[in-house]
Design an enzyme around this catalytic site. Structure first.
Site, PDB file in Angstrom:
ATOM      1  N   CYS A  48       0.954  -1.176  -0.126  1.00  0.00           N
ATOM      2  CA  CYS A  48      -0.012   0.029  -0.026  1.00  0.00           C
ATOM      3  C   CYS A  48       0.794   1.467   0.068  1.00  0.00           C
ATOM      4  CB  CYS A  48      -1.024  -0.082   1.294  1.00  0.00           C
ATOM      5  SG  CYS A  48      -0.259  -0.553   2.908  1.00  0.00           S
ATOM      6  N   TYR A  49       1.838   1.551   0.769  1.00  0.00           N
ATOM      7  CA  TYR A  49       2.567   2.436   1.064  1.00  0.00           C
ATOM      8  C   TYR A  49       3.349   2.645  -0.434  1.00  0.00           C
ATOM      9  CZ  TYR A  49       2.244   3.580   5.896  1.00  0.00           C
ATOM     10  OH  TYR A  49       1.703   3.739   7.222  1.00  0.00           O
TER      11      TYR A  49
END
Length: 347
Positions: free
Chosen positions: A152-153
């Site tokens: 996600c990051y």
């Protein structure tokens, strides 16, 4: 298409698993044929996830009983270390695989083993995996047997950087800083003290300053696009008191005389899930909640040569399950929007 794609989901009891089930329920071209969970084998999906009552008649099965080898594609929504053991057998049997864990994201095996603290069970398969940042590797994803779905990051940070890095517009030797915030669902569904309401509610904190597992993943993408930048990359994640959503503020130094907003707009002109906002805009996490979208703005800091990028995604959708479905659509030559037409939830 006349014949529906048979889908299996391994590890479907977590947040990314239920998000896959939600998205695939609205997909016109797929049939979810198998969902697995060792701990919940025999439990009806609709009983375990009340939000899916009336949607699925399936029950969880153990991976050995689920007939995954009869599926066209299998998603692994499992903890790190599972897919690298179980995916090779499926791939040998002609099943395509999308792994939502980190097992195949890092190309350098010693680096992966250092950050994830275990020996890699399928090092020979890593070189065959395509890193599934859809907007960067679309052509390779289309041909892939194994896709490593990004974290996600890395998704939130990389999407605004890719167009600038591809044109080598960042100044080498200058710091590149990503200051990121994530909702608590990013920690997963397993209970731990740090995710309790009394710990995260009315609170805000940084973590992983000494090293986060997504750091080498982001650096790998940067290094593959422009030399002399990855070494100066600094990444600090924070836990925000919200359930879902991710916000990245990225500080960077760019070559003189360019218009970065134009570069981003040109690169993402035909991208269905990346929205470049006008300069001066401040994208909000709620503007992408529940949707497979990344909204981005870029502007120059006041009285400074530093540029500020703002990027938001839903960590469970574009940061996980949504991007996985997008990659599946690309792999099977489907419209990328299939199953991903949800409008963000507001309020």
């Amino acid at each position: 298409m006349s014949k529906k794609i048979k889908v299996g989901i391994v590890g479907a009891t977590g947040y990314t698993g239920v998000e896959l089930l939600r998205l695939l329920a609205a997909h016109p071209d797929v049939e979810v044929a198998a969902v697995t969970s060792r701990s919940e084998a025999g439990t009806a999906v609709a009983d375990y996830f009340p939000s899916l009552r009336g949607v699925y008649g399936l029950a969880f099965q153990t991976p050995d009983e689920a007939g995954l080898e009869q599926c066209d594609i299998v998603f692994f929504a499992t903890p790190n270390g599972i897919a690298m053991k179980d995916a090779p057998r499926l791939i040998e049997q002609g099943v395509r695989v999308i792994d939502l864990s980190a097992d195949f994201r890092i190309w350098d095996i010693p680096t992966w083993e250092h950050w994830y603290g275990m020996p890699h069970a399928a090092p020979g398969l890593v070189s065959q995996a395509v890193y599934g940042l859809s907007e960067l590797n679309r052509e390779a994803v289309a041909q892939a047997r194994l896709v490593a779905n990004p974290g996600c990051y890395p998704t939130c940070v990389s999407l605004p950087l890719v167009p600038l890095l591809r044109q080598c517009r960042l100044k080498p030797g200058m710091p590149l800083i990503a200051d990121c915030k994530s909702g608590v669902s990013g920690a997963g569904r397993k209970g731990n003290v740090g995710s309790l309401l009394c710990e995260v509610g009315d609170n805000f904190k940084a973590y992983g300053i000494a090293g986060h597992r997504h750091l080498p993943e982001i650096r790998q993408t940067i290094a593959g696009l422009q030399d002399g930048i990855a070494e100066g990359f600094v990444f600090t994640p924070h836990l925000a008191p919200m359930i879902r959503g991710m916000h990245a503020t990225v500080y960077l130094h760019l070559s003189d005389g360019i218009c970065p907003e134009t570069i981003l707009r040109d690169y993402y002109r035909d991208s269905l899930f990346v929205d470049i906002l006008p300069a001066g805009s401040t994208p909000e996490t709620r503007s992408v909640r529940g949707a497979n979208l990344c909204r981005i703005s870029i502007q120059q800091a006041a009285q400074s040569d530093v540029w500020v990028v703002l990027s938001v995604i839903d960590n469970l959708v574009k940061g996980a399950a949504g991007q996985a479905v997008q990659n599946m659509n690309i792999m099977f030559g489907l419209k990328e929007t299939h199953g991903l037409g949800a409008i963000p939830l507001l309020p």
